[in-house]
Design an enzyme around this catalytic site. Sequence first.
Site, PDB file in Angstrom:
ATOM      1  N   GLU A  84      -2.955  -0.367 -37.607  1.00 57.73           N
ATOM      2  CA  GLU A  84      -3.702   0.432 -36.643  1.00 57.73           C
ATOM      3  C   GLU A  84      -5.066  -0.182 -36.342  1.00 57.73           C
ATOM      4  O   GLU A  84      -5.457  -0.343 -35.183  1.00 57.73           O
ATOM      5  CB  GLU A  84      -3.917   1.855 -37.176  1.00 57.73           C
ATOM      6  CG  GLU A  84      -2.709   2.748 -37.053  1.00 57.73           C
ATOM      7  CD  GLU A  84      -2.981   4.152 -37.579  1.00 57.73           C
ATOM      8  OE1 GLU A  84      -2.021   4.865 -37.847  1.00 57.73           O
ATOM      9  OE2 GLU A  84      -4.178   4.515 -37.716  1.00 57.73           O
ATOM     10  N   GLY A 214     -28.416 -12.006  -3.749  1.00 59.04           N
ATOM     11  CA  GLY A 214     -27.612 -12.468  -2.628  1.00 59.04           C
ATOM     12  C   GLY A 214     -28.043 -11.799  -1.342  1.00 59.04           C
ATOM     13  O   GLY A 214     -28.828 -10.849  -1.337  1.00 59.04           O
ATOM     14  N   GLY A 217     -25.030  -7.492   2.556  1.00 61.90           N
ATOM     15  CA  GLY A 217     -23.618  -7.429   2.912  1.00 61.90           C
ATOM     16  C   GLY A 217     -22.722  -8.342   2.110  1.00 61.90           C
ATOM     17  O   GLY A 217     -21.522  -8.408   2.367  1.00 61.90           O
ATOM     18  N   GLY A 219     -21.980  -8.002  -1.045  1.00 59.37           N
ATOM     19  CA  GLY A 219     -21.199  -7.248  -2.032  1.00 59.37           C
ATOM     20  C   GLY A 219     -21.914  -7.001  -3.348  1.00 59.37           C
ATOM     21  O   GLY A 219     -21.261  -6.717  -4.358  1.00 59.37           O
ATOM     22  N   LYS A 220     -23.236  -7.055  -3.352  1.00 58.56           N
ATOM     23  CA  LYS A 220     -23.982  -6.845  -4.608  1.00 58.56           C
ATOM     24  C   LYS A 220     -23.788  -5.428  -5.138  1.00 58.56           C
ATOM     25  O   LYS A 220     -23.552  -5.233  -6.335  1.00 58.56           O
ATOM     26  CB  LYS A 220     -25.473  -7.117  -4.380  1.00 58.56           C
ATOM     27  CG  LYS A 220     -25.810  -8.505  -3.894  1.00 58.56           C
ATOM     28  CD  LYS A 220     -27.304  -8.734  -3.785  1.00 58.56           C
ATOM     29  CE  LYS A 220     -27.959  -7.829  -2.756  1.00 58.56           C
ATOM     30  NZ  LYS A 220     -27.485  -8.058  -1.379  1.00 58.56           N
TER      31      LYS A 220
END
Length: 1096
Positions: A84, A214, A217, A219-220
């Site tokens: 386990e 960055g 736009g 994507g941060k």
Amino acid sequence: MASSSKSKKVYNVFLSFRGAELRNNFVSHLYQALHQIGIYTFLDSEELKKGDKILMLMKAIEESRIAIIVFSKNYASSKWCLKEVTKIMECKEQNNLIVLPVFYKVEPREVRGGKESYERALTKHKSKFREDSEEVKIWKKVLFEAGSLSGWHLNDENESELIQRIVKEISTRLNLTPLHVAKHPTGIDSRVVKLKSMLHLESDDDVVMVGLWGQGGIGKSTLARALYNAIFRQFEGSCLLANVREAQNSKDLISLQENLLLEILSLQQKLEVSSVERGINLIQHRLCHKKVLLILDDVNNLCQLHALVGEGKWFRNGSRIIVTTRDNHLLTYLGIDQDHVYKVRELNNNDARELFSKHAFPTHQNFRIRTDLVDSVLNHAKGLPLALEVLGSFLRGRREYEWESALDDISTALKKEINDVLKMSYNGLEPKVKEIFLHIACFFKGWNSEYVKKVLDSCDLKAVIGLNILMERSLIKSEPGNLQMHDLIQLMGMDIVNQESDDPRRRSRLWQQDDVVDVLSSEENCAVKAIVFKPPEPIEMCISHDAFTKMRRLRLLILHNVHDSFQGPICLPNELRWVEWNGCARHIPEFSSGPKKLVGLNISKGNITRVIKQFKDFQNLKYITFGYCVELVRIPDLSYTPNLEELYFHNCKNLVEAHKSLAYLDKLRVLSFSECYELSAFPNELKFPNIPHKLEALDWLSLHGTAIKELPASIENLVSLKYMWLSKCKNLVSLPSSIYKLQNLRELEVEGCTNLVGFPKYQDSADPCMKNGLSNLYYLNLTRCNLSEVEFLENLSCFPILRTLDLSENNIITLPPSINKRDHLSMLRVENCHQLQKIPRLPPFLSFYANNCESLKKHEDLSSIHQFYYRIVLPQGEMPQWVFPIEEDSVSFMVSKDLYDKILGLAICVVLDKVESKIEDLVHVDGVMQNNISEHFPYPLHSEHIYLRYVTPLNLWGKENFGQIDGKYVKSSLTKSIKVKRWGLRIICEQLGEDLKVELRDNQLIDPALFHEVGHESIDSAAGSSFMHEDNLSGANRQEDSQDCLMGNEEHSHIGSKRNHEFILTQGMRNKTLLTSSLTSRNENGGVGLQLLLLE
């Protein structure tokens, strides 16, 4: 068995322990404490066959969120335990399983170093394995890793106190909810893995800060949310502050500080922060001993870092701080070296194609687009996620020739920057839709959508269709009540306007202070179409009398907090469509002679003492607001505004006189004099609201808080009125009987009219042409109206569809017997009616509140299950006999698909005492909260009250698909999660088939008396309602059922015995995946928790 990161989380907690030592003491108590508060915990069974046990244990570990390892002296002597713990540590690395050790009367160093009993056990295993001693080496390594984790150590301390600390820690960790990442998250997982390595999560030696840098736009924010979801459970507190860039002043920074403290400390309400400096001290002092995860999303100013993290040393070692920004210099200032700066780059070709395809191609599209066209779009988007989303949405559903046309625009673009890519969607808009887009980008991001529609329509821009087009192109989003736009798209729109000219006088729109001051101080003509200027604090500007007259193209003017130091009125051009000057206006603006095109006028919160005597030549005016003009005394003559639709004079506290022209505004829909406390005098021609002829348009009227004494009989001429507020009209003495002729009235609020002598009777307004009085009224509030009788309720032909009736805090003694025949009534409140003595038979499926009605006699209807309500609160302490009393904290039963389909709901009964505000139940599915079922008490309960609630399966568990369940039964556990005096339940179900009854009886797995079966007629009506309906059984059957209920108390009292009860219902179910659903309460004053566990 390799664990899968995609394993469905079924269990909240997995308990690993040496059964022989702890099963019947410490672990049993810990399991019960977790179970009582609705934490679904896996506890293995001694009866499991060995062949099945290891597979089931490994699967349960993978499907758990937290593992608690209870290390005892003989833990390592069990190879089951060692298998386990090996699996647990594997899932910790691969599945983000949270692992918490308990060292039960054993030293952590014994576990880590394989000393004493652990050394003896491992030596014994090694001698047994001989050639396969490599597994023993793995066990020893795993024990070292697990023994090095932070947990709890118990020697001779109080076990009960330790269990409470463990339960509190588990509750805190499970209370955290993941964030929404994106509609189509693409290319995220590998980036999250990289960021986790940069964060060095295995070390608690220091506070680690990482920057995500960055362009807009890229994507941060999406990546930050995904990272948060992957690691937030490893911290004592976590918080993601979004849109930090919008905090540019002290007030906004204080709000962020309050939110940070609220989320990390899991507070019930915000701490009040008086200043930024005070907030800094609170963060330092309250969080310095906490290991926290803090993400600051979209930082653009040093002051934001100063106020929220300082230099990052305010938190305990082991904390992680992540900052997303477009400015790398801010990260350098924060002391983040370049090794800890993650530059967010464009998506690679495969991910970009996948994301674009998800946005551009509907699943039902039956035509193809050439690959070279798709490649061309991808080439110009260059992996920018926002550009891929916007262009994909723009091209979605279009044919190839439309793609070719769009690509021609992209190909001829001279610039390759982001704006040019995003502008492809803008360039495809019609001229008026472009105007709408630029208005939103420059002015209206985050504003109320209904308000913006009025402004746009006033400028002839066709708001509804224009906004829909912009949403389809992913250029704007409509969040609850507000218009939103991505920062990058907003900047693109602003750039379009700024590129119109270097001279602000030649631009179409102004919103920045320097530009507004420059233009208003100029003597030259200009091309400005719109000015919207809202400084956060009041400022003073000297605006000359003719400053706006040279703006002949000006259509929109909105000024907030702008104080005009010029001593005199301002002249505005007649071409203006919308004027709003809030906060500092001293004078009503003037207009040139001749027709005006003004549609909206709002001069609120100003110091004006009078308005234009006559709105002459204002034929287009639709909206007028003079709210909070405390110096305003009289309403102007509105005879020359025939198109007026909305008129607000709310909170004009010194307004004393209305003009007679109000009675002749045939298109007026909304009229508000709310909180005009002095308004009582009206001219003879009006005798407000004495309406001399029918007004077909008015549907919303508020006289809340005015000094009116009566309403005239001519109120019946408001033939379209839907909503009327007369609350807190303390001088109001009577209502005319003609009020019953308002056939369209839906809501009538008369709360707090303390001098009202009574509500009129319907027969006084008898009209042979009118069958029903107030035929569409569904809400009537007569709270605190000094009523001593309610005879007006006896006539069922008045308000026949009434749903909500509030008679609280009145002097009534009884309710009329006819109230039982009001079949549409779903809510009846008589709270704090201290003289109320008797309640007649009430309509079924009713929510009824009689809190603190001390004189009320026992309510007989509760004695019969056939007269059951959706929800009821009464001042009595005895449960009905048909309710099965439960003496323990929980009762559970196993349900097959056949029985589950027949369950209509559960009747839950609780005896409460001294509840202050509310009880709350939280519904979880698969360990995640899906629903919130709560009960609010506006008046504290000062004595014992009975709370009876009927809850449908849909409200509790949602729609369970038994075709996706891996096992035979649904295990349903009803848990009393807080302290109450008494409680019980009854399951209401359809008629059970004979085969099912025989099987239940033969197997003796459940007492059928727990169920109450209703007839087929009741089933039909219940199917059409979310409430429990009275069944239509014969008299004999009713008597038999009543006897069954009594037998349930006498012969089946074992249901209330002092143990946890299990009822097992047979029939098989199809095999698929496991699900978990629970309803638990966190309030300490009253309530019931319900937990649905779907087992193998």
